[in-house]
Each structure stands twice: as structure tokens, then as C-alpha cells.
Design a protein around this motif. Structure first.
Motif, PDB file in Angstrom:
ATOM      1  N   VAL A  51       0.845  -1.208   0.000  1.00  0.00           N
ATOM      2  CA  VAL A  51       0.000   0.000   0.000  1.00  0.00           C
ATOM      3  C   VAL A  51       0.877   1.254   0.000  1.00  0.00           C
ATOM      4  O   VAL A  51       0.557   2.250  -0.658  1.00  0.00           O
ATOM      5  CB  VAL A  51      -0.970   0.000   1.201  1.00  0.00           C
ATOM      6  N   ALA A  52       2.011   1.221   0.701  1.00  0.00           N
ATOM      7  CA  ALA A  52       2.926   2.378   0.736  1.00  0.00           C
ATOM      8  C   ALA A  52       3.454   2.673  -0.665  1.00  0.00           C
ATOM      9  O   ALA A  52       3.457   3.814  -1.126  1.00  0.00           O
ATOM     10  CB  ALA A  52       4.081   2.104   1.688  1.00  0.00           C
ATOM     11  N   CYS A  53       3.891   1.636  -1.333  1.00  0.00           N
ATOM     12  CA  CYS A  53       4.442   1.787  -2.684  1.00  0.00           C
ATOM     13  C   CYS A  53       3.348   2.309  -3.620  1.00  0.00           C
ATOM     14  O   CYS A  53       3.559   3.256  -4.383  1.00  0.00           O
ATOM     15  CB  CYS A  53       4.963   0.423  -3.127  1.00  0.00           C
ATOM     16  N   ALA A  54       2.171   1.708  -3.513  1.00  0.00           N
ATOM     17  CA  ALA A  54       1.043   2.120  -4.366  1.00  0.00           C
ATOM     18  C   ALA A  54       0.662   3.569  -4.090  1.00  0.00           C
ATOM     19  O   ALA A  54       0.388   4.337  -5.018  1.00  0.00           O
ATOM     20  CB  ALA A  54      -0.150   1.200  -4.132  1.00  0.00           C
ATOM     21  N   GLY A  55       0.638   3.942  -2.816  1.00  0.00           N
ATOM     22  CA  GLY A  55       0.281   5.316  -2.440  1.00  0.00           C
ATOM     23  C   GLY A  55       1.191   6.343  -3.084  1.00  0.00           C
ATOM     24  O   GLY A  55       0.742   7.348  -3.645  1.00  0.00           O
ATOM     25  N   GLY A  56       2.486   6.079  -3.047  1.00  0.00           N
ATOM     26  CA  GLY A  56       3.449   7.002  -3.636  1.00  0.00           C
ATOM     27  C   GLY A  56       3.255   7.139  -5.146  1.00  0.00           C
ATOM     28  O   GLY A  56       3.263   8.243  -5.694  1.00  0.00           O
ATOM     29  N   VAL A  57       3.058   6.006  -5.814  1.00  0.00           N
ATOM     30  CA  VAL A  57       2.889   6.029  -7.277  1.00  0.00           C
ATOM     31  C   VAL A  57       1.613   6.770  -7.660  1.00  0.00           C
ATOM     32  O   VAL A  57       1.602   7.607  -8.574  1.00  0.00           O
ATOM     33  CB  VAL A  57       2.845   4.584  -7.830  1.00  0.00           C
ATOM     34  N   LEU A  58       0.529   6.494  -6.947  1.00  0.00           N
ATOM     35  CA  LEU A  58      -0.765   7.109  -7.296  1.00  0.00           C
ATOM     36  C   LEU A  58      -0.752   8.617  -7.053  1.00  0.00           C
ATOM     37  O   LEU A  58      -1.296   9.386  -7.854  1.00  0.00           O
ATOM     38  CB  LEU A  58      -1.890   6.432  -6.510  1.00  0.00           C
ATOM     39  N   ILE A  59      -0.123   9.056  -5.977  1.00  0.00           N
ATOM     40  CA  ILE A  59      -0.043  10.498  -5.724  1.00  0.00           C
ATOM     41  C   ILE A  59       0.821  11.174  -6.790  1.00  0.00           C
ATOM     42  O   ILE A  59       0.539  12.295  -7.233  1.00  0.00           O
ATOM     43  CB  ILE A  59       0.498  10.781  -4.301  1.00  0.00           C
ATOM     44  N   ALA A  60       1.856  10.487  -7.242  1.00  0.00           N
ATOM     45  CA  ALA A  60       2.692  11.048  -8.317  1.00  0.00           C
ATOM     46  C   ALA A  60       1.869  11.221  -9.591  1.00  0.00           C
ATOM     47  O   ALA A  60       1.967  12.247 -10.290  1.00  0.00           O
ATOM     48  CB  ALA A  60       3.885  10.138  -8.583  1.00  0.00           C
ATOM     49  N   LYS A  61       1.028  10.247  -9.884  1.00  0.00           N
ATOM     50  CA  LYS A  61       0.159  10.352 -11.068  1.00  0.00           C
ATOM     51  C   LYS A  61      -0.829  11.506 -10.902  1.00  0.00           C
ATOM     52  O   LYS A  61      -1.109  12.251 -11.840  1.00  0.00           O
ATOM     53  CB  LYS A  61      -0.605   9.035 -11.297  1.00  0.00           C
ATOM     54  N   LEU A  62      -1.331  11.664  -9.672  1.00  0.00           N
ATOM     55  CA  LEU A  62      -2.272  12.758  -9.402  1.00  0.00           C
ATOM     56  C   LEU A  62      -1.590  14.108  -9.577  1.00  0.00           C
ATOM     57  O   LEU A  62      -2.153  15.048 -10.152  1.00  0.00           O
ATOM     58  CB  LEU A  62      -2.812  12.605  -7.978  1.00  0.00           C
TER      59      LEU A  62
END
Lengths: 77, 371
Positions: B292-303
Motif C-alpha cells: 500500500v505504501a508503494c502504491a500510495g506514492g505512485v498514485l499520488i505522483a500520477k495525481l
């Protein structure tokens, strides 16, 4: 039920705290970066202009001393 | 004389060795194997493994009131002394240049902390209490000293399992990050080439630790032990006038503290505290936290890319898990595979080091709420 609502509050507080702290830190870093860049730029500009005026003074001094030499050699001649 | 002989025989540890002790020895040997043969986090897994090994010998007295390991634990861990000293050393080794050059990446470090709360809620679902769930969730911060600091404050009985899980998963970052980052990004996004970063002046690097302390500690005072020592170590390094202190912080002190930390943490893992269903839960939830940590970082970068003119490669969001510098290296390799012209290492170091601060802030916030 109490535990879930408490958990929600803990999580919300924590997420807000992390984003708020790091958000503020990033703003502070941006502002500090601009201040330091502006200072560095003005230092560069002033050292460039003082270097130019020093060169002009040296050139003027050289011209002056060569005028004096010319004058004194004419006087001797 | 016969009585004395019987007494001596009765004091032999071998008579009290049980199956639980032997299972814990196997756990210790597994850590030795991972550390020595596979070279996974040897600096920590060897002392931790040895602490486990020795703590599971019967009748040693090492864990009794004035026992050696008990004193390491009492003076180093339960006083919360050792994790901040590790942060001193980490600060003296950390270059904040990449994050100062691109301050947006602070937010990627913050986003990676979503893993902490993802695991927190999952742990609650599995029946852990609030303090236990928080101690398990912090594994998602991918920061060993912070995990130990928080779990010791909130759920000391889980500290051993949390520490081993945190350090083990940090070493598994090259296996965990790529599939998660690949699943959440398109080929086009992974191919984004990031522009060269600006030069960061020495003065900025000197001012940052002081500015960081003011902002972070005023807002989250309970993060002070970790953040203050981290920033002190960084100031030592950046000011350039205390090389002896920098050298000690990052070398001798770190090495001494690492030995004491490993032995103290390992010695907590006796058969009766470790061989429980809770421990399996900790290890499963740890991996959830990381993902979830890894996913969170990637998704916020996309946002962020939606609102930003200068696009960032969303892979660097995955480096928000604070396993420095391994997460940044993994992201760099992924980016280079997609596009050999892409040099993501320094860009990924930004969220990587921001994640260390983010995890410490997270721990401070959790201690404020739950201690």
C-alpha cells in the motif's frame, strides 16, 4: 464501534499531520531556495560589475601613467 | 556431595530445552542464512539472529532483572535511546540535495505513509488493538528504527516481530516494488524523462535541518526524538566544520548502536512471545503495509502530474518507502529498463529521504494519539 471511530480519528489525524508537515516543509524549501538563488544572483552581478569597474580604473591608470611618461620624456628631450 | 551433584545436574540447561526454543533457533539460523549467504541486511540480521539464538537457551539469566540482554534492552530500547541515536547516524549520511532541488517530492514521501494506515485498518480487522495495529502499521514506513521506536512505545510485546518484519521487507524491496509500480503505471508514464535538477547551494543544505526542526517539531512534538537527532546528524555533515563528529556519528557510533539494537531486539524474541498467531499476522500485515505504501506514492505522483506542467515519472513515487537508498536504486533500474536515457536515481532519492521524515512524523502522530 468506539474502536473503529477512534481508529478513524487516529488515521485522519495522522494523514493530515504527515501531509501538512511535509507540505509546509516543501513550501518553506521553495521560498528558501528562491531567497538563496536571488542572493547568489545579486552577488554574482555585483562582483561582475565591480570587476568591470576595476578593469576600467586600471586601464585609466595605465593611460594616465603613459601620459605622464610621455610628458616627462618630452620635457627631458 | 550427592546433593550438590544433583543440584548441579538440575541446573543444566539441556534438561529444560523445549521444542519452542529449538524452533526459535531455526528462526535465528534462517536469519543467519539470509544475512551471510544472501547478504540481506547482514548488519542487522546477524545481531538480531544472535540475540534470538542466545535468548532461547534456558536458565542463562540473560533476560532476568540484571541480565546482560535485559540491561541492553532496559537502557537502550525501553528508554527509547537507541533509535534516535541511529537517526543521528542516518542524518549524517543523508544528502537532502535531491529533495531540496525538487520540493514537490516531499509529498511523495508523505503519500507512502498511506501504507501505514492501510495496514493499521487491516490489523484492526484481524482483531488487533489500536496500539498493536499502529505498531504493525508502521512497518509500512519501511524504517527499522522508527518501527522499533513506535512499537516499543505502544506494543512492546510485538517489537521483536515488527523489527524482524520491517528489516526483512526492507531487504525485499527489489521484489516488492517492481510489480506494484508496473501494475499502476502505463508504459508512457514509465518513459517520462525528468528534467535536470537545479544545483542546491551549501547554505540551503545548512539551513534545511534547522528549518525542518522548526516546522516538524512545532507541529508534531512527539516526533522530536527522531527528527531532532536526524537533523543534528545532517547539520554535522553539511556544516563541514565538525568532521570528527560526522565521522563518529556515521561510523563508530552507528556500529556500536547497531550491535546493541540487534541484540536487544533479538533477545525479545523468545519462544513464548514469538511463536503465536499474532506473529504470523504481523508478517502478513507487514507485506500489506509495504504494498500500500508503494502504491500510495505512485498514485499520488500520477495525481500530481494532472496538475503539474513539469511531469514527474510516477515510478519515483514508489521510492517514498524509506528504505534508503535501495528503493531509489530499484526505481532507477526500472526506469532505465523502460528508457535507457532515463536517469531516475537522484530524482528518486528525493521521495526516498522524504519518506524517512514522513515515517518519523507518522510515528510521532501515532504516539500523540495512542500513548
Amino acid at each position: 464501534m468506539t474502536e473503529w471511530s477512534a481508529a478513524g480519528v487516529v488515521a485522519l489525524t495522522g494523514i493530515i499531520a504527515v501531509f501538512a508537515v511535509l507540505g509546509l516543509l516543501s513550501i518553506a524549501v521553495i521560498i528558501a531556495g528562491k531567497i538563496f538563488e536571488a542572493r547568489a544572483h545579486s552577488k554574482k552581478t555585483s562582483s561582475h560589475s565591480s570587476g568591470t569597474s576595476t578593469q576600467l580604473r586600471m586601464a585609466a591608470g595605465t593611460m594616465q601613467s603613459s601620459k605622464v611618461n610621455l610628458h616627462s620624456s618630452r620635457a627631458k628631450g | 556431595m550427592q546433593e550438590q551433584l544433583m543440584k548441579n545436574l538440575a541446573d543444566m540447561g539441556i534438561l529444560y530445552l523445549n521444542a519452542g526454543n529449538v524452533v526459535m533457533w531455526i528462526v535465528a539460523f534462517t536469519l543467519f542464512y539470509l544475512a551471510i549467504k544472501k547478504q540481506i541486511e547482514p548488519l542487522l540480521l546477524i545481531p538480531i539472529g544472535f540475540g534470538i539464538f542466545i535468548a532461547n537457551f534456558p536458565l542463562t539469566g540473560l533476560l532476568e532483572e540484571h541480565g546482560l540482554f535485559e540491561m541492553f534492552y532496559k537502557f537502550g530500547i525501553s528508554t527509547e535511546l537507541i533509535p534516535p541515536l541511529i537517526f543521528l547516524g542516518l542524518g549524517a549520511m543523508t544528502d537532502f540535495g535531491p529533495v531540496l532541488a525538487n520540493p514537490k517530492t516531499f509529498l511523495l514521501g508523505a503519500a507512502a505513509q498511506l501504507g501505514v494506515y492501510g495496514a493499521f485498518f487491516t490489523a484492526l480487522l484481524l482483531g488487533f488493538s489500536l496500539p498493536e495495529a499502529a505498531s504493525i502499521g508502521i512497518i509500512g514506513g519501511a524504517d527499522g528504527p522508527t518501527s522499533i521506536f513506535l512499537s516499543n512505545a505502544l506494543a512492546p510485546h510485538l517489537m521483536g516481530a515488527v523489527a524482524v518484519a520491517a528489516y526483512s521487507y526492507m531487504a525485499l524491496v527489489p521484489i516488492i516494488i517492481p510489480p506494484v509500480a508496473r501494475a499502476l503505471t502505463t508504459k508512457q508514464e514509465r518513459n517520462i524523462i525528468m528534467t535536470q535538477m537545479r544545483m542546491v547551494s551549501k547554505e540551503e543544505k545548512i539551513v534545511f535541518p534547522i528549518m525542518g526542526c522548526i516546522i516538524i517539531i512545532l507541529l508534531v512534538p512527539k516526533s522530536a526524538p527522531l527528527i531532532a537527532m536526524f537533523m543534528l546528524g545532517n547539520l554535522f555533515m553539511e556544516c563541514g566544520v565538525v568532521e570528527r563528529l560526522t565521522d563518529v556519528s556515521r561510523n563508530a557510533l552507528m556500529n556500536i548502536i547497531t550491535i546493541l539494537l540487534g541484540l536487544s531486539v533479538g533477545s525479545r524474541m523468545t519462544a513464548d512471545t514469538f511463536l503465536r498467531l499474532d506473529t504470523i499476522g504481523v508478517f502478513i500485515l507487514g507485506i500489506v503495509a509495504f504494498i500500500v505504501a508503494c502504491a500510495g506514492g505512485v498514485l499520488i505522483a500520477k495525481l500530481m502530474n494532472i496538475f503539474s506542467k513539469n511531469k514527474i515519472n510516477p515510478l519515483i513515487g514508489a521510492a517514498g518507502v524509506s528504505a534508503v537508498p535501495m528503493a531509489a536504486r530499484v526505481v532507477h533500474v526500472m526506469g532505465a529498463k523502460e528508457n535507457p536515457q532515463n536517469y531516475l536515481l537522484m530524482h528518486a532519492m528525493g521521495p526516498n529521504v522524504a519518506g524517512v521524515i514522513g515515517t518519523a512524523v507518522c510515528a510521532g502522530a501515532l504516539i500523540s494519539s495512542l500513548a
